[in-house]
Design an enzyme around this catalytic site. Structure first.
Site, PDB file in Angstrom:
ATOM      1  N   GLY A 198       0.834  -1.202   0.000  1.00 19.28           N
ATOM      2  CA  GLY A 198       0.000   0.000   0.000  1.00 19.28           C
ATOM      3  C   GLY A 198       0.861   1.241   0.000  1.00 19.28           C
ATOM      4  O   GLY A 198       2.078   1.182   0.200  1.00 19.28           O
ATOM      5  N   GLY A 200       0.583   5.858   0.536  1.00 18.41           N
ATOM      6  CA  GLY A 200      -0.184   7.040   0.893  1.00 18.41           C
ATOM      7  C   GLY A 200       0.710   8.261   0.890  1.00 18.41           C
ATOM      8  O   GLY A 200       1.833   8.212   0.371  1.00 18.41           O
ATOM      9  N   THR A 201       0.226   9.345   1.455  1.00 15.50           N
ATOM     10  CA  THR A 201       1.030  10.566   1.467  1.00 15.50           C
ATOM     11  C   THR A 201       2.287  10.402   2.316  1.00 15.50           C
ATOM     12  O   THR A 201       3.289  11.067   2.085  1.00 15.50           O
ATOM     13  CB  THR A 201       0.212  11.739   2.016  1.00 15.50           C
ATOM     14  OG1 THR A 201      -0.292  11.398   3.317  1.00 15.50           O
ATOM     15  CG2 THR A 201      -0.962  12.061   1.102  1.00 15.50           C
ATOM     16  N   LYS A 204       5.298   4.397   1.592  1.00 14.44           N
ATOM     17  CA  LYS A 204       4.829   3.125   1.056  1.00 14.44           C
ATOM     18  C   LYS A 204       5.086   2.000   2.050  1.00 14.44           C
ATOM     19  O   LYS A 204       5.995   2.088   2.882  1.00 14.44           O
ATOM     20  CB  LYS A 204       5.534   2.820  -0.275  1.00 14.44           C
ATOM     21  CG  LYS A 204       5.282   3.876  -1.343  1.00 14.44           C
ATOM     22  CD  LYS A 204       6.015   3.561  -2.634  1.00 14.44           C
ATOM     23  CE  LYS A 204       5.749   4.647  -3.680  1.00 14.44           C
ATOM     24  NZ  LYS A 204       6.460   4.394  -4.958  1.00 14.44           N
ATOM     25  N   VAL A 205       4.282   0.940   1.929  1.00 15.29           N
ATOM     26  CA  VAL A 205       4.455  -0.247   2.757  1.00 15.29           C
ATOM     27  C   VAL A 205       4.679  -1.430   1.827  1.00 15.29           C
ATOM     28  O   VAL A 205       3.922  -1.640   0.874  1.00 15.29           O
ATOM     29  CB  VAL A 205       3.227  -0.500   3.658  1.00 15.29           C
ATOM     30  CG1 VAL A 205       3.467  -1.731   4.528  1.00 15.29           C
ATOM     31  CG2 VAL A 205       2.943   0.718   4.526  1.00 15.29           C
ATOM     32  N   ASP A 317      -6.451   8.754  13.989  1.00 16.96           N
ATOM     33  CA  ASP A 317      -6.698   8.372  12.592  1.00 16.96           C
ATOM     34  C   ASP A 317      -7.279   6.965  12.508  1.00 16.96           C
ATOM     35  O   ASP A 317      -6.803   6.124  11.745  1.00 16.96           O
ATOM     36  CB  ASP A 317      -5.415   8.472  11.766  1.00 16.96           C
ATOM     37  CG  ASP A 317      -5.697   8.492  10.264  1.00 16.96           C
ATOM     38  OD1 ASP A 317      -6.853   8.787   9.878  1.00 16.96           O
ATOM     39  OD2 ASP A 317      -4.774   8.205   9.482  1.00 16.96           O
TER      40      ASP A 317
END
Length: 539
Positions: A198, A200-201, A204-205, A317
């Site tokens: 995955g 996001g801002t 990365k993973v 979050d």
């Protein structure tokens, strides 16, 4: 590469250096010219030969006192002539005729016995005409190139170029993921990237296998941007604390295995779990979870959050994307709208992503939480604390029983109006307080509220939410008007679903001071219900 010098071709044999043969493909021209003594000689000119400069010609002539030229301090006595490549010329070097660093222009190494020089010194090359007569050396260009020099220089420069060209981040600072590439802590462990999980801002993973023991882990590679690197320090601090106080991972907050820096990217290594709850919903055509599963998810999620809150932390979050399933084995149970509805065999979950977690006593950012799960006090800039997590939990639980996010919007005022439709009007006291805080902070949305005339329910000076505005689009008005009350959203009511609705109402109250705390929510009667449905076989 071919030689780049202008040289005469002697008829008298000379002792060779063992250099590689020139390529047969080298193009050259042959000219017959007369020297200063009127003797005719044959001159070979290769096509890539640069024009000799005056400075080079002077260098070729050697010292005026007849002493042998000294090798450059940068020269090395190696099988390929021992010269470092010339530096790139500066403008001043060109003007002064200098800039031939590392090259003894116009000279070749000759046998010491033949010319009387010690090993390692360089003697003037002897040139001969077509009849074997010795003649003056032809001028040679500064920085004379030979095939063996080119070969070594290309190898050196190629290696340096490859080192410079290794890019670990794109122009935005995101790590460039390549399957098979390795990220390393530089001391003990190397992690070979297997796939992207995955992004996001934040970064990365990736899923990666550790070379040393072949175990698989998730590696979160933070974007090489200062603010995200600083946030990573906070996440490391938080995860280190949570891992230290729960070695057995009973509380199911993802543990931190290790962390390290890799070329400007902070890397966080954690256990490799399965997909997120959101990804499972998406893959399952957004089919709702059985209420028995929602009960188990809710109990575990609140247990994890209680552990976070007890450590004086606010997650900020919470969302289905940040809840990972431990396993994804399923049983297919057909439903009316989906022949291949998937029911999880194991409802184990873990809470992840503490990059935005905030300690109670630390600075609180103005805006936190992902939009769909954002509490009203954050939207209204009224200050937030632990209750904002409880609001997010309420939104998540409702999404579990419907399959869709409760508030699908990207506009603040529309979001507040949707809340009114689901939970009832914003209390006038709360609206008045919000308006006062909004005015004091000089926020750009005082028009969100309007005064109401005094009556039995309100007093003079009270405010209510002003939706719609004159500028509000008709589509927005229609969408808000179509929202249903919470109990209607949850669906048919039996004992368990009634308790579930009551739990959600306690989590989703306007005033954060009125919401259930995490421990109160864990003690709610919903978690004492026995639920028999298609998910009851799961564990």
């Amino acid at each position: 590469m071919s030689s780049s010098k202008v040289a005469t071709r002697p008829t008298a044999p000379r002792q060779g250096r063992g250099y590689p043969r020139e390529s047969a493909a080298v193009k050259y021209s042959v000219e017959r010219v007369r020297n200063a003594n009127g003797v005719e000689q044959e001159v070979l000119t290769l096509e890539d030969t640069p024009e000799p400069s005056a400075a080079a010609a002077a260098a070729a002539a050697g010292p005026s006192n007849g002493a042998p030229p000294q090798a450059s301090s940068r020269a090395r006595n190696d099988p390929y002539g021992g010269y470092e490549p010339a530096q790139k010329k500066r403008k001043s070097d060109v003007a002064s005729g200098s800039g031939t660093r590392g090259y003894a222009a116009g000279y070749q190494q000759a046998p010491a016995a033949a010319v009387g020089y010690a090993p390692g010194q360089y003697a003037p090359a002897q040139q001969y005409n077509a009849y074997g007569q010795q003649v003056a050396a032809a001028p040679a260009a500064s920085g004379t190139k030979r095939k063996h020099d080119e070969y070594e220089r290309d190898n050196r420069d190629g290696q340096r170029g490859r080192e410079r060209q290794v890019k670990y981040a794109d122009s935005d600072g995101h790590f460039i993921v390549e399957v098979g590439a390795t990220v390393s802590d530089g001391a003990r462990h190397d992690y070979v990237i297997e796939r992207l999980l995955g992004q996001g801002t934040f970064g990365k993973v990736v899923a990666a296998k550790r070379k040393q023991d072949s175990r698989r882990y998730a590696v979160k590679i933070i974007r090489a941007v200062h603010k995200y690197q600083e946030a990573a320090k906070t996440e490391i601090r938080v995860l280190t604390l949570l891992t230290k106080n729960d070695r057995a991972n009973i509380k199911k907050c993802i543990p931190l295995v290790s962390h390290f820096d890799f070329h400007g990217h902070t890397c966080l290594v954690t256990p490799l779990l399965s997909c997120s709850v959101f990804d499972f919903l998406k893959d399952n055509s957004y089919e709702p979870f059985p209420l028995s599963h929602v009960q188990r998810f809710g109990r575990q999620l609140l247990t994890s959050l209680a552990y976070v809150h007890d450590n004086k932390l606010i997650h900020t979050d919470l969302k289905p994307e940040n809840i990972l399933l431990e396993r994804t084995q399923v049983t297919i149970v057909p439903s009316r709208r989906n022949r291949h509805r998937k029911i999880l065999d194991d409802t184990g979950i873990q809470l992840i992503d503490f990059g935005s977690a905030t300690f109670e006593g630390d600075y609180h950012a103005t805006v936190v939480s992902t939009r769909h799960y954002r509490a009203p006090e954050i939207i209204l800039n009224m200050g937030w604390s632990y209750p904002c997590d409880m609001w997010s939990i309420g939104c998540i639980l409702v999404e579990f029983v419907t399959g869709e996010a409760l508030f699908q919007t990207h506009d603040n005022l529309e979001h507040l109006a949707m809340m009114e439709k689901v939970f009832g009007p914003m209390p006038t006291a709360y609206a008045t307080l919000a308006q006062q805080k909004t005015s004091a902070a000089q926020q750009p949305h005082p028009e969100w509220f309007k005064r109401v005339p005094a009556n039995q329910r309100s007093k003079k000076g009270d405010y209510v939410l002003a939706f719609p505005l004159s500028t509000t689009q008709k589509q927005s008005v229609k969408f808000v008007k179509g929202m249903r009350k919470l109990k209607d959203i949850i669906g048919p009511m039996n004992s368990a679903s009634q308790q579930f609705a009551d739990l959600c109402e306690g989590l989703l109250r306007w005033d954060q001071r009125d919401r259930l705390t995490v421990h109160e929510a864990l003690d709610h009667d919903f978690f004492k219900e026995t639920i028999n449905d298609e998910g009851s076989h799961s564990r």
